[in-house]
Design a protein around this motif. Structure first.
Motif, PDB file in Angstrom:
ATOM      1  N   THR A 176       0.834  -1.197   0.000  1.00 57.41           N
ATOM      2  CA  THR A 176       0.000   0.000   0.000  1.00 57.41           C
ATOM      3  C   THR A 176       0.875   1.255   0.000  1.00 57.41           C
ATOM      4  N   ALA A 177       0.220   2.392  -0.219  1.00 59.21           N
ATOM      5  CA  ALA A 177       0.943   3.670  -0.206  1.00 59.21           C
ATOM      6  C   ALA A 177       1.580   3.917   1.153  1.00 59.21           C
ATOM      7  N   GLN A 178       1.056   3.280   2.212  1.00 62.27           N
ATOM      8  CA  GLN A 178       1.598   3.430   3.551  1.00 62.27           C
ATOM      9  C   GLN A 178       2.681   2.395   3.851  1.00 62.27           C
ATOM     10  N   GLY A 179       3.004   1.543   2.850  1.00 68.38           N
ATOM     11  CA  GLY A 179       4.059   0.568   3.022  1.00 68.38           C
ATOM     12  C   GLY A 179       3.613  -0.743   3.626  1.00 68.38           C
ATOM     13  N   GLU A 180       2.314  -0.957   3.777  1.00 69.91           N
ATOM     14  CA  GLU A 180       1.807  -2.205   4.345  1.00 69.91           C
ATOM     15  C   GLU A 180       1.779  -3.304   3.283  1.00 69.91           C
ATOM     16  N   LYS A 181       2.229  -4.503   3.697  1.00 73.17           N
ATOM     17  CA  LYS A 181       2.245  -5.659   2.799  1.00 73.17           C
ATOM     18  C   LYS A 181       0.929  -6.416   2.927  1.00 73.17           C
ATOM     19  N   THR A 182       0.248  -6.652   1.805  1.00 75.95           N
ATOM     20  CA  THR A 182      -1.093  -7.242   1.831  1.00 75.95           C
ATOM     21  C   THR A 182      -1.179  -8.447   0.910  1.00 75.95           C
TER      22      THR A 182
END
Length: 504
Positions: A409-415
């Motif tokens: 994500t744009a916030q750096g979260e891995k999904t």
């Protein structure tokens, strides 16, 4: 309470066969006493199944069939005041005409009430007398205009005469409703037209309710008080022949009933519509900028000089049809069919004029294909009984994929997106058909095609869950063709489902 004028009512009738095939769905219909009602639709649309449910040969999976207000959904055929005439006459070759008609009467038992010596009443079932049978048979022969044919062998009769005997055998039992399942299908064209006139006369003489099944549009328009247009197990429109022809509710009805020019159009002003590159006055009021389907009957297009026409084009064919010429005109990429009593030479340039009352607008039904989808472990999307490449970064603004295929994500979260439920949208112009069924993400059979001036609108249905793909294509395919479905990755729009969307 006053008695209903409806002799038959079908309420939410549904028929599902053991293989989960839905033959008839959400069928609601009222038939008045004495009406001539025709079920009209293509082969396999559910019209004969519906007729058989009224007759009692098939039982509805759900819903009700009412006769004079009483539920007869589960009543056996012999308990219903209904007789059926089939396309195959099913006459007994070893019996003469009289005996063929009398056959059912000889088996019939009627209840007579008597009073015994003690003054008690009792009911006794008895056969009809020879005189009663003779009277009924002669009356039936009179109605079908075959008096004096009693001793003739059925093998000596023409197809039309045999059909009349089949009808006489059905009406001799004095049913309240006569069901006719494509009864003229085995006759040649001339005999069909003659029998259409005879059937109309018989209906008037008898005064009973006729429910008639056919796929012949002209036959339905000629015979009926009311037409029920059916497709894919569902009623498309109910109305008089005039209403069905002049005010079709959708492109299927417009295309199936008679000849039609059907175009994509846009409402550009108050009672103004644009199609084929020109703006026309019309009588249907829609919102400005609304996309519509435009129907123009060939007989409503008038030929004029190029300077006088709102449209002008080149004549590419002219065929004499007996009562009119059928003229095809090319206007840029569009083709328009005209029916006119005067011809125009092939290769000539003519003008076309269409009056407002000759233009019929309908709300556009098919613009975007919408599906429920699921993201797979390989970041593809499953929908419509298929699996397709897609851009999963659409789901989160500013997102990207790492080397392992996980979404960041744009916030750096891995999904991990596997199993994520999504909404899928695909424009009708972004789906491609191929005869290489292994090349696409899904496959199915073409179940519908409608020409719309410069392209065909196809509906392709999958076998597993009967999912539909609606698409536009300039090329001519055949109904029934097995095709592969290709959708370019960049043309598939996906979005996350919000809470509650699965409950819709």
């Amino acid at each position: 309470m006053s008695q209903s004028k409806n002799i038959i009512e079908l309420t939410d009738v549904k028929k599902v066969y053991d293989n989960d095939t839905v033959a008839v769905d959400s069928f609601n219909l009222e038939v008045k006493k004495g009406e001539f009602v025709t079920f009209l639709g293509p082969s396999g649309c559910g019209k004969t199944t519906t007729l058989r449910m009224i007759a009692g040969f098939e039982l509805p999976t759900s819903g009700q069939i009412l006769l004079n207000g009483e539920d007869i959904s589960n009543l056996p055929p012999n308990k219903r005041p209904v007789n059926t005439v089939f396309q195959k006459y099913a006459l007994f070759p070893h019996l003469n005409i009289y005996e063929n008609i009398a056959f059912g009467l000889r088996l019939k038992r009627i209840e007579n009430t008597y009073v015994n010596k003690k003054g008690e009443t009792y009911v006794k079932k008895q056969k009809l007398t020879k005189a009663e049978i003779d009277k009924k048979v002669k009356k039936a022969l009179e109605i079908v205009d075959l008096e004096g044919f009693e001793k003739r062998s059925v093998s000596t009769l023409s197809g039309g005469q045999q059909q009349r005997i089949a009808i006489a055998r059905a009406i001799v039992n004095e049913p309240e409703i006569l069901l006719l399942d494509e009864p003229l299908g085995a006759l040649d064209l001339k005999m069909r037209k003659e029998m259409q006139i005879e059937l109309k006369k018989m209906h008037k003489k008898l005064g009973i309710t006729f429910i008639y099944v056919t796929h012949d549009q002209e036959e339905a328009l000629t015979l009926s008080d009311k037409i029920v247009v059916i497709n894919d197990g569902e009623i498309q429109q109910i109305g008089t022949p005039d209403e069905i022809y002049n005010e079709p509710v959708n492109t299927f009805v417009a295309d199936f009933i008679g000849e039609s020019n059907i175009f994509n159009g846009t409402v550009v002003g108050k009672l103004k519509v644009k199609f084929c590159g020109a703006t026309f006055d019309c009588l249907d009021d829609y919102e400005i900028n609304q996309l519509v389907d435009v129907v123009v009957r060939p007989e409503d297009i008038k030929i004029c000089s190029p300077a006088e026409g709102r449209l002008k084009g080149k004549v590419i064919s002219s065929i004499f049809k007996g009562v009119h010429y059928e003229i095809t005109v090319a206007i840029g990429k569009f083709e328009i069919i005209i029916q006119s009593t005067s011809t125009a030479p092939v290769g000539s340039v003519i003008g076309l004029r269409i009056e407002p009352d000759g233009i019929h607008l309908m709300e556009k039904v098919y613009t975007v294909n919408r599906y429920d989808g699921v993201i797979t472990k390989t970041n593809k999307v499953e929908f419509g009984d298929g699996e397709f490449e897609c851009d999963v970064t659409q789901l989160y603004a500013g997102s990207s994929l790492d080397e392992e295929g996980y979404l960041i994500t744009a916030q750096g979260e891995k999904t991990d997106l596997a199993g994520t439920e999504v909404n899928v949208e695909v424009d009708t112009h972004d789906i491609i058909m191929t005869d290489d069924i292994s090349a696409g993400g899904a496959q199915g059979n073409i179940i519908s095609m409608i020409y719309k001036g410069d392209h065909y609108r196809y509906i392709v249905r999958t076998e597993e869950n009967e999912e539909d793909y609606v698409l536009s294509c300039p090329d001519l395919w055949n109904t029934g063709d097995l095709v592969g479905i290709i959708i370019p990755k960049e043309k598939i729009k996906i979005s996350l489902k919000h809470d509650g969307e699965n409950d819709r």
